[in-house]
Design an enzyme around this catalytic site. Structure first.
Site, PDB file in Angstrom:
ATOM      1  N   ALA A  29       0.802  -1.227   0.000  1.00  0.00           N
ATOM      2  CA  ALA A  29       0.000   0.000   0.000  1.00  0.00           C
ATOM      3  C   ALA A  29       0.834   1.277   0.000  1.00  0.00           C
ATOM      4  O   ALA A  29       0.374   2.322  -0.449  1.00  0.00           O
ATOM      5  CB  ALA A  29      -0.934   0.004   1.207  1.00  0.00           C
ATOM      6  N   GLY A  30       2.069   1.223   0.498  1.00  0.00           N
ATOM      7  CA  GLY A  30       2.866   2.438   0.620  1.00  0.00           C
ATOM      8  C   GLY A  30       3.643   2.826  -0.617  1.00  0.00           C
ATOM      9  O   GLY A  30       4.260   3.899  -0.657  1.00  0.00           O
ATOM     10  N   PHE A  32       4.353   3.576  -4.902  1.00  0.00           N
ATOM     11  CA  PHE A  32       3.854   4.570  -5.847  1.00  0.00           C
ATOM     12  C   PHE A  32       2.459   4.201  -6.342  1.00  0.00           C
ATOM     13  O   PHE A  32       1.508   4.983  -6.211  1.00  0.00           O
ATOM     14  CB  PHE A  32       4.838   4.663  -7.017  1.00  0.00           C
ATOM     15  CG  PHE A  32       4.528   5.739  -8.035  1.00  0.00           C
ATOM     16  CD1 PHE A  32       3.976   6.952  -7.663  1.00  0.00           C
ATOM     17  CD2 PHE A  32       4.822   5.528  -9.371  1.00  0.00           C
ATOM     18  CE1 PHE A  32       3.713   7.950  -8.605  1.00  0.00           C
ATOM     19  CE2 PHE A  32       4.568   6.505 -10.320  1.00  0.00           C
ATOM     20  CZ  PHE A  32       4.013   7.714  -9.938  1.00  0.00           C
ATOM     21  N   VAL A  80       4.592 -10.904   1.795  1.00  0.00           N
ATOM     22  CA  VAL A  80       4.061 -11.833   0.789  1.00  0.00           C
ATOM     23  C   VAL A  80       4.655 -13.230   0.916  1.00  0.00           C
ATOM     24  O   VAL A  80       4.101 -14.193   0.363  1.00  0.00           O
ATOM     25  CB  VAL A  80       4.281 -11.298  -0.643  1.00  0.00           C
ATOM     26  CG1 VAL A  80       3.487 -10.028  -0.879  1.00  0.00           C
ATOM     27  CG2 VAL A  80       5.764 -11.083  -0.955  1.00  0.00           C
ATOM     28  N   LYS A 175       7.945 -10.742 -13.591  1.00  0.00           N
ATOM     29  CA  LYS A 175       6.551 -10.325 -13.767  1.00  0.00           C
ATOM     30  C   LYS A 175       5.794 -11.287 -14.676  1.00  0.00           C
ATOM     31  O   LYS A 175       4.603 -11.552 -14.450  1.00  0.00           O
ATOM     32  CB  LYS A 175       6.497  -8.900 -14.326  1.00  0.00           C
ATOM     33  CG  LYS A 175       7.003  -7.832 -13.379  1.00  0.00           C
ATOM     34  CD  LYS A 175       6.323  -7.861 -12.011  1.00  0.00           C
ATOM     35  CE  LYS A 175       4.895  -7.363 -12.026  1.00  0.00           C
ATOM     36  NZ  LYS A 175       4.327  -7.215 -10.664  1.00  0.00           N
ATOM     37  N   PRO A 198       0.387  -2.051 -16.384  1.00  0.00           N
ATOM     38  CA  PRO A 198       0.857  -0.688 -16.618  1.00  0.00           C
ATOM     39  C   PRO A 198       2.256  -0.643 -17.224  1.00  0.00           C
ATOM     40  O   PRO A 198       3.054  -1.570 -17.064  1.00  0.00           O
ATOM     41  CB  PRO A 198       0.859  -0.075 -15.218  1.00  0.00           C
ATOM     42  CG  PRO A 198       1.073  -1.236 -14.302  1.00  0.00           C
ATOM     43  CD  PRO A 198       0.466  -2.437 -14.972  1.00  0.00           C
TER      44      PRO A 198
END
Length: 343
Positions: A29-30, A32, A80, A175, A198
Site C-alpha cells: 500500500a505504501g 507509488f 508476501v 513479472k 501498466p
C-alpha cells in the site's frame, strides 16, 4: 458502511464491519502505485486495509493523510512470503489488490515475486475473497525482438522469456512468471481475476521517496542522464493506473488482462516536451548515435480499458505534474521561471 479505526500495528482481522463486502485489501500500500490505489478506493467509499512489512515506518505516513484514512483505512503488518500474515490481512475482505512486488533485476528477488504472488492468491482463496486485481507490468508484454513493427501490441502479447533472461531483464522474467502463476492459481481456486498491465508510470507521487519512473524523469530534467537512447517507450499517468485497478475490480464481467498504456513515443519526443514545459532546466538534449534510423513508435491497443470507462490523461499533463511534484518534495531545485501551461 462499517467503520475501521486507523491502527498501523493492527493485527488485521479483528475489526467488525457491518458491510464486509465493502472491505478490500491492497498489498504494498505504501508504494507509488499502491498509494494511489488506496487513495482511489477511499475516494469511492471503500473500507481499505493496506499491507506493509513495517506499517509504522515513516515511509507509510503519507497514507495517514489521505482523505477518509482516519475513518476507513487500516494498515497491517504482512509479508508476501508469510502466508499466515496474508490470511490475517484478508479476513473478511471481498476483494484484494495485489500490487506489492520487488522492482529489481536481482536474481534473488525473482522467487519473491513469483512465490509471493502464489501466496497472495492462495491466501485470498483460503479466506473466501471473491475477486483479485493483480498488478502485472508492461515488461511482461513488450520485450519481444521478433515482434513485427506493424503488429499492434495488445493483451495477447507476451515478452520473450529467453530474450529477457539473456539480456538480464530479470524483472520482466519475474513479472511474466508471477502473472502466469496468478492466473493458474486463481483458475484452480475459482477466484475471479483481472490483471492490470501498466507501463512506465508518471505523475505526482503521494509518497516522499523517489520511485524508478520519476527518477528517470528527474535525470532527464537535470541533464544528469547525458544522452537519449534511440528508443521508444510507453507511458501512462499514475492516476489512470489507479482508476484502471478499481474499474477492473468494480466491473463484474472484467476478467483477464488490461493493457494500461496512454501513449508510445520516442525518448527524443519525451525530452522535447520537457524542454518546452521547463525551458530553464538543463534538460538532456544529446541523442545517442547508434548509426540506425530513428526508431518509430509502435502501435498499441488500450481499448479494453477504454471499454471499462477509462479516459487516459495526456502525457504533457503527466510530465508537468511529475516535475512540479519533484519540486514540491525537494528532489528538484526550483528555478524561477514562467512555466508554460501544460494543456
Amino acid at each position: 458502511m462499517g467503520r475501521v479505526t486507523m491502527s498501523s500495528s493492527s493485527a488485521c482481522g479483528d475489526e467488525e464491519e457491518e458491510e464486509q463486502q465493502q472491505l478490500v485489501c491492497v498489498t504494498g500500500a505504501g508504494g507509488f502505485i499502491g498509494s494511489w490505489v488506496v487513495k482511489e478506493l477511499l475516494q469511492r467509499g471503500y473500507l481499505v486495509r493496506g499491507t506493509a512489512r513495517n506499517p509504522e515506518h515513516g515511509k507509510n505516513a503519507h497514507l495517514l493523510a489521505l482523505d477518509g484514512a482516519k475513518e476507513r483505512l487500516t494498515l497491517c503488518r504482512a509479508d508476501v512470503l508469510d502466508s499466515a500474515s496474508l490470511r490475517a490481512a484478508f479476513v473478511g475482505c471481498h476483494g484484494v489488490f495485489h500490487v506489492a512486488s520487488p522492482v529489481s533485476n536481482d536474481p534473488e528477488l525473482v522467487p519473491v515475486a513469483v512465490e509471493g504472488t502464489r501466496n497472495v492468491i492462495t491466501a485470498a482463496a483460503d479466506e473466501g475473497v471473491r475477486r483479485v486485481v493483480f498488478t502485472s507490468s508492461y515488461g511482461a508484454v513488450h520485450m519481444d525482438p521478433n515482434r513485427s513493427p506493424d503488429a499492434v501490441l495488445d493483451e495477447t502479447c507476451w515478452s520473450d522469456y529467453d530474450f529477457c533472461k539473456r539480456s538480464d531483464n530479470l524483472y520482466c522474467c519475474a513479472k511474466m512468471m508471477a502473472e502466469i502463476t496468478a492466473t493458474e492459481v486463481a483458475a484452480a481456486r475459482g477466484l475471479q481475476l483481472a490483471v492490470v498491465v501498466p507501463c512506465i508510470t508518471l505523475g505526482p507521487m503521494l509518497q516522499q521517496t523517489l520511485n524508478v519512473s520519476t527518477h528517470h524523469i528527474l535525470r532527464y530534467v537535470m541533464g544528469t542522464k547525458r544522452s537519449i537512447p534511440n528508443a521508444v517507450a510507453a507511458y501512462v499517468d499514475i492516476r489512470d493506473v489507479a482508476r484502471a485497478h478499481v474499474l477492473a475490480y468494480e466491473r463484474p464481467a472484467a476478467r483477464g488482462r488490461y493493457l494500461c498504456i496512454g501513449t508510445v513515443l520516442h525518448r527524443a519526443q519525451l525530452v522535447a516536451m520537457l524542454r518546452d514545459l521547463f525551458p530553464k532546466y538543463p534538460v538532456t538534449a544529446k541523442c545517442e548515435d547508434d548509426g540506425k534510423p530513428m526508431v518509430k513508435p509502435y502501435r498499441f491497443s488500450n481499448q479494453r480499458l477504454r471499454d471499462l470507462g477509462l479516459e487516459f490523461t495526456p502525457l504533457r499533463e503527466s510530465l508537468y505534474e511529475t516535475v512540479v511534484c519533484l519540486q514540491q518534495k525537494g528532489h528538484l531545485p526550483v528555478i524561477k521561471q514562467k512555466q508554460r501551461a501544460c494543456l
